[in-house]
Write a protein that holds these residues in place. Structure first.
Motif, PDB file in Angstrom:
ATOM      1  N   ALA A 131      42.153  38.916  42.222  1.00  0.00           N
ATOM      2  CA  ALA A 131      40.716  38.920  42.489  1.00  0.00           C
ATOM      3  C   ALA A 131      40.108  39.914  41.508  1.00  0.00           C
ATOM      4  CB  ALA A 131      40.424  39.315  43.929  1.00  0.00           C
ATOM      5  N   VAL A 132      39.490  39.415  40.452  1.00  0.00           N
ATOM      6  CA  VAL A 132      39.026  40.257  39.353  1.00  0.00           C
ATOM      7  C   VAL A 132      37.507  40.402  39.431  1.00  0.00           C
ATOM      8  CG1 VAL A 132      39.032  40.625  36.866  1.00  0.00           C
ATOM      9  CG2 VAL A 132      40.939  39.424  37.950  1.00  0.00           C
ATOM     10  N   ASP A 133      37.064  41.630  39.569  1.00  0.00           N
ATOM     11  CA  ASP A 133      35.636  41.954  39.599  1.00  0.00           C
ATOM     12  C   ASP A 133      35.170  42.249  38.175  1.00  0.00           C
ATOM     13  OD1 ASP A 133      33.095  42.929  40.049  1.00  0.00           O
ATOM     14  OD2 ASP A 133      33.777  44.840  40.887  1.00  0.00           O
ATOM     15  N   LEU A 134      34.322  41.391  37.634  1.00  0.00           N
ATOM     16  CA  LEU A 134      33.752  41.600  36.301  1.00  0.00           C
ATOM     17  C   LEU A 134      32.235  41.727  36.404  1.00  0.00           C
ATOM     18  CD1 LEU A 134      35.837  39.229  33.970  1.00  0.00           C
ATOM     19  CD2 LEU A 134      36.124  41.673  34.390  1.00  0.00           C
ATOM     20  N   SER A 135      31.797  42.460  37.413  1.00  0.00           N
ATOM     21  CA  SER A 135      30.364  42.686  37.588  1.00  0.00           C
ATOM     22  C   SER A 135      29.845  43.590  36.474  1.00  0.00           C
ATOM     23  CB  SER A 135      30.086  43.308  38.954  1.00  0.00           C
ATOM     24  OG  SER A 135      30.826  44.497  39.119  1.00  0.00           O
ATOM     25  N   ALA A 136      28.536  43.739  36.404  1.00  0.00           N
ATOM     26  CA  ALA A 136      27.908  44.456  35.290  1.00  0.00           C
ATOM     27  C   ALA A 136      28.333  45.918  35.215  1.00  0.00           C
ATOM     28  CB  ALA A 136      26.391  44.359  35.417  1.00  0.00           C
ATOM     29  N   SER A 137      28.750  46.497  36.327  1.00  0.00           N
ATOM     30  CA  SER A 137      29.135  47.915  36.293  1.00  0.00           C
ATOM     31  C   SER A 137      30.400  48.139  35.481  1.00  0.00           C
ATOM     32  CB  SER A 137      29.340  48.443  37.719  1.00  0.00           C
ATOM     33  OG  SER A 137      30.414  47.796  38.354  1.00  0.00           O
ATOM     34  N   LEU A 138      31.164  47.073  35.192  1.00  0.00           N
ATOM     35  CA  LEU A 138      32.373  47.217  34.387  1.00  0.00           C
ATOM     36  C   LEU A 138      32.093  47.093  32.892  1.00  0.00           C
ATOM     37  CD1 LEU A 138      33.555  46.110  37.314  1.00  0.00           C
ATOM     38  CD2 LEU A 138      35.667  46.121  35.991  1.00  0.00           C
ATOM     39  N   ASP A 139      30.864  46.719  32.528  1.00  0.00           N
ATOM     40  CA  ASP A 139      30.498  46.641  31.108  1.00  0.00           C
ATOM     41  C   ASP A 139      30.073  48.012  30.609  1.00  0.00           C
ATOM     42  OD1 ASP A 139      30.970  43.891  31.195  1.00  0.00           O
ATOM     43  OD2 ASP A 139      28.912  43.460  31.790  1.00  0.00           O
ATOM     44  N   PHE A 140      30.944  48.968  30.782  1.00  0.00           N
ATOM     45  CA  PHE A 140      30.609  50.361  30.501  1.00  0.00           C
ATOM     46  C   PHE A 140      31.887  51.134  30.260  1.00  0.00           C
ATOM     47  CE2 PHE A 140      30.136  54.697  32.197  1.00  0.00           C
ATOM     48  CZ  PHE A 140      29.106  55.167  31.383  1.00  0.00           C
ATOM     49  N   GLY A 141      31.840  52.111  29.380  1.00  0.00           N
ATOM     50  CA  GLY A 141      33.003  52.943  29.143  1.00  0.00           C
ATOM     51  C   GLY A 141      32.701  54.033  28.148  1.00  0.00           C
ATOM     52  N   THR A 142      33.146  55.242  28.445  1.00  0.00           N
ATOM     53  CA  THR A 142      32.962  56.368  27.536  1.00  0.00           C
ATOM     54  C   THR A 142      34.294  56.895  27.020  1.00  0.00           C
ATOM     55  OG1 THR A 142      32.991  57.980  29.354  1.00  0.00           O
ATOM     56  CG2 THR A 142      30.850  57.048  28.724  1.00  0.00           C
ATOM     57  N   GLY A 143      35.395  56.243  27.425  1.00  0.00           N
ATOM     58  CA  GLY A 143      36.711  56.649  26.950  1.00  0.00           C
ATOM     59  C   GLY A 143      37.078  55.861  25.709  1.00  0.00           C
ATOM     60  N   VAL A 144      38.327  55.398  25.671  1.00  0.00           N
ATOM     61  CA  VAL A 144      38.783  54.637  24.505  1.00  0.00           C
ATOM     62  C   VAL A 144      38.496  53.149  24.636  1.00  0.00           C
ATOM     63  CG1 VAL A 144      40.574  56.307  23.913  1.00  0.00           C
ATOM     64  CG2 VAL A 144      41.096  54.452  25.511  1.00  0.00           C
ATOM     65  N   CYS A 145      37.948  52.728  25.766  1.00  0.00           N
ATOM     66  CA  CYS A 145      37.632  51.319  25.971  1.00  0.00           C
ATOM     67  C   CYS A 145      36.599  51.210  27.083  1.00  0.00           C
ATOM     68  CB  CYS A 145      38.886  50.515  26.340  1.00  0.00           C
ATOM     69  SG  CYS A 145      39.637  51.006  27.920  1.00  0.00           S
ATOM     70  N   GLU A 146      36.110  49.999  27.316  1.00  0.00           N
ATOM     71  CA  GLU A 146      35.239  49.742  28.452  1.00  0.00           C
ATOM     72  C   GLU A 146      36.081  49.401  29.676  1.00  0.00           C
ATOM     73  OE1 GLU A 146      32.444  46.694  27.570  1.00  0.00           O
ATOM     74  OE2 GLU A 146      31.232  47.949  26.233  1.00  0.00           O
ATOM     75  N   LYS A 147      35.487  49.546  30.836  1.00  0.00           N
ATOM     76  CA  LYS A 147      36.199  49.215  32.071  1.00  0.00           C
ATOM     77  C   LYS A 147      36.556  47.734  32.108  1.00  0.00           C
ATOM     78  CE  LYS A 147      33.135  51.053  34.901  1.00  0.00           C
ATOM     79  NZ  LYS A 147      32.525  51.442  36.192  1.00  0.00           N
ATOM     80  N   ASP A 188      35.911  55.096  34.886  1.00  0.00           N
ATOM     81  CA  ASP A 188      35.513  55.821  33.691  1.00  0.00           C
ATOM     82  C   ASP A 188      35.161  57.247  34.123  1.00  0.00           C
ATOM     83  OD1 ASP A 188      34.493  55.457  30.700  1.00  0.00           O
ATOM     84  OD2 ASP A 188      32.994  56.672  31.755  1.00  0.00           O
ATOM     85  N   PRO A 189      35.352  58.238  33.269  1.00  0.00           N
ATOM     86  CA  PRO A 189      35.013  59.612  33.670  1.00  0.00           C
ATOM     87  C   PRO A 189      33.583  59.772  34.167  1.00  0.00           C
ATOM     88  CG  PRO A 189      36.253  59.628  31.615  1.00  0.00           C
ATOM     89  CD  PRO A 189      35.982  58.197  31.936  1.00  0.00           C
ATOM     90  N   ARG A 190      32.651  58.979  33.629  1.00  0.00           N
ATOM     91  CA  ARG A 190      31.245  59.103  34.043  1.00  0.00           C
ATOM     92  C   ARG A 190      31.018  58.521  35.438  1.00  0.00           C
ATOM     93  NH1 ARG A 190      31.794  61.566  30.036  1.00  0.00           N
ATOM     94  NH2 ARG A 190      32.367  62.915  31.766  1.00  0.00           N
ATOM     95  N   ASP A 191      31.998  57.795  35.979  1.00  0.00           N
ATOM     96  CA  ASP A 191      31.895  57.354  37.369  1.00  0.00           C
ATOM     97  C   ASP A 191      32.076  58.516  38.325  1.00  0.00           C
ATOM     98  OD1 ASP A 191      31.543  54.696  36.617  1.00  0.00           O
ATOM     99  OD2 ASP A 191      33.689  54.265  36.672  1.00  0.00           O
ATOM    100  N   LEU A 192      32.663  59.609  37.840  1.00  0.00           N
ATOM    101  CA  LEU A 192      33.020  60.729  38.693  1.00  0.00           C
ATOM    102  C   LEU A 192      32.123  61.945  38.494  1.00  0.00           C
ATOM    103  CD1 LEU A 192      36.892  60.527  38.207  1.00  0.00           C
ATOM    104  CD2 LEU A 192      35.494  59.413  39.955  1.00  0.00           C
ATOM    105  N   GLU A 193      31.619  62.127  37.281  1.00  0.00           N
ATOM    106  CA  GLU A 193      30.793  63.291  37.018  1.00  0.00           C
ATOM    107  C   GLU A 193      29.910  63.049  35.805  1.00  0.00           C
ATOM    108  OE1 GLU A 193      33.467  66.488  36.332  1.00  0.00           O
ATOM    109  OE2 GLU A 193      34.270  65.646  34.467  1.00  0.00           O
ATOM    110  N   LEU A 194      28.816  63.781  35.743  1.00  0.00           N
ATOM    111  CA  LEU A 194      27.890  63.695  34.620  1.00  0.00           C
ATOM    112  C   LEU A 194      28.053  64.908  33.717  1.00  0.00           C
ATOM    113  CD1 LEU A 194      24.547  62.559  36.330  1.00  0.00           C
ATOM    114  CD2 LEU A 194      26.009  61.184  34.842  1.00  0.00           C
TER     115      LEU A 194
END
Length: 317
Positions: free
Chosen positions: A98-114, A228-234
């Protein structure tokens, strides 16, 4: 393709990849999984979630922490030392993603996007559960639509399924994710007993617990949390403009110390709620992050699971 950092999956941007580039990216991902997981996680066909199976294995001496329900009383009586009976997974396993590819996964500040990490997780599960007549299928949700892939065996089917997952169109701006809908799609029609793997960042409302718990009565469960780290802190960035693709709202903030503390506290509270819900559903939680080596995270998770069942984690350093 541009060089990627060590431990990062290829970047998949649906609608932008030409077919040769997509083929190369999927091939790179497949080679990464095979080279780094073969011989490390596979043994007596324990699978991604080692534990009691339906086929009997060898008996071994009891160790503290072993499940007493697996005691082998006949061997214990013969040897006068307590023994437990090891069991291995079914030879034919049906796995559903069951793969969630909602818009919140189109984001990433590490080496890749979620989103890239979600595709990589799907590829790893496909590899770890393939072979021996096993079948794998998937339900992919963007919040805008749900796509189903029937459970079939064979490498060609797995490759075609991963290709479709990697090129799933992005949801229109302002579309909320629908993880509950994806899980519900696995409940009906009823499917043969097997393994259900939920891949998501679990950032939305925890309205999926009832549906997932209903699946736990018939299937083994695994939750793959993509963060992604930004999911946890700003970070302290001063004035920023943030856009929420799932609501379509754009707001300007000043990242004060108070705002950052409130954000971190709210993120921690939500993660605790998710973890408790998954625990009530009986779903082990594997966390993959965009700023870490995702293959190493998988190895650590499976090694820990093996130790929890008293089985050796051979080859894991």
């Amino acid at each position: 393709m541009s060089p990627r950092a060590h431990g990062s999956p290829p970047t998949f941007r649906s609608g932008e990849l030409r077919d040769p580039a997509l083929t190369a990216a999927l091939r790179t991902l497949e080679l990464t999984v095979r080279r780094r997981l073969d011989g490390v996680l596979h043994g007596d066909h324990l699978g991604l979630i080692p534990g009691p199976g339906s086929e009997p294995g060898d008996a071994r001496e009891y160790q503290p922490g072993d499940d007493v329900r697996q005691m082998d009383w006949s061997v214990t009586a013969r040897t006068t030392h307590p023994h437990v009976r090891q069991s291995v997974a079914d030879r034919e396993l049906e796995t559903w993603l069951a793969v969630d590819l909602s818009a919140s996964l189109d984001f990433g500040t590490g080496v890749c996007e979620k989103r890239d990490l979600a595709v990589a997780a799907a590829a790893a599960v496909a590899h770890l559960t393939s072979g021996g007549g096993n079948r794998i299928g998937a339900v992919v949700s963007t919040g805008h639509e749900i796509t189903r892939f029937p459970a079939r065996g064979g490498r060609l089917h797995a490759q075609a399924m991963l290709r479709s997952i990697a090129t799933t169109p992005h949801a229109p701006d302002g579309t909320r994710g629908d993880l509950r809908g994806a899980i519900e799609a696995l409940r009906r029609p009823q499917r043969r007993r097997g393994l259900v793997v939920v891949v998501s960042d679990f950032l939305g409302p925890v309205d999926w617990e009832h549906s997932l718990r209903a699946l736990s009565g018939r299937h083994d469960l695994l939750a793959v949390e993509v963060l992604d780290p930004r999911d946890l802190e700003l970070p302290d960035l001063g004035d920023v403009v943030l856009h929420d693709p799932e609501t379509g709202r754009t707001r300007e903030f000043t990242t004060t110390e108070r705002l950052r503390a409130d954000y971190a506290a709210a993120a921690a509270e939500h993660r605790t709620e998710v973890q408790q819900a998954l625990r009530r559903c009986g779903a082990p939680q594997m966390t993959l992050r965009t700023d870490r080596d995702w293959i190493e995270d998988i190895v650590r998770f499976v090694a820990a699971r093996r130790h929890s069942f008293g089985a050796p984690a051979k080859g894991v350093r």
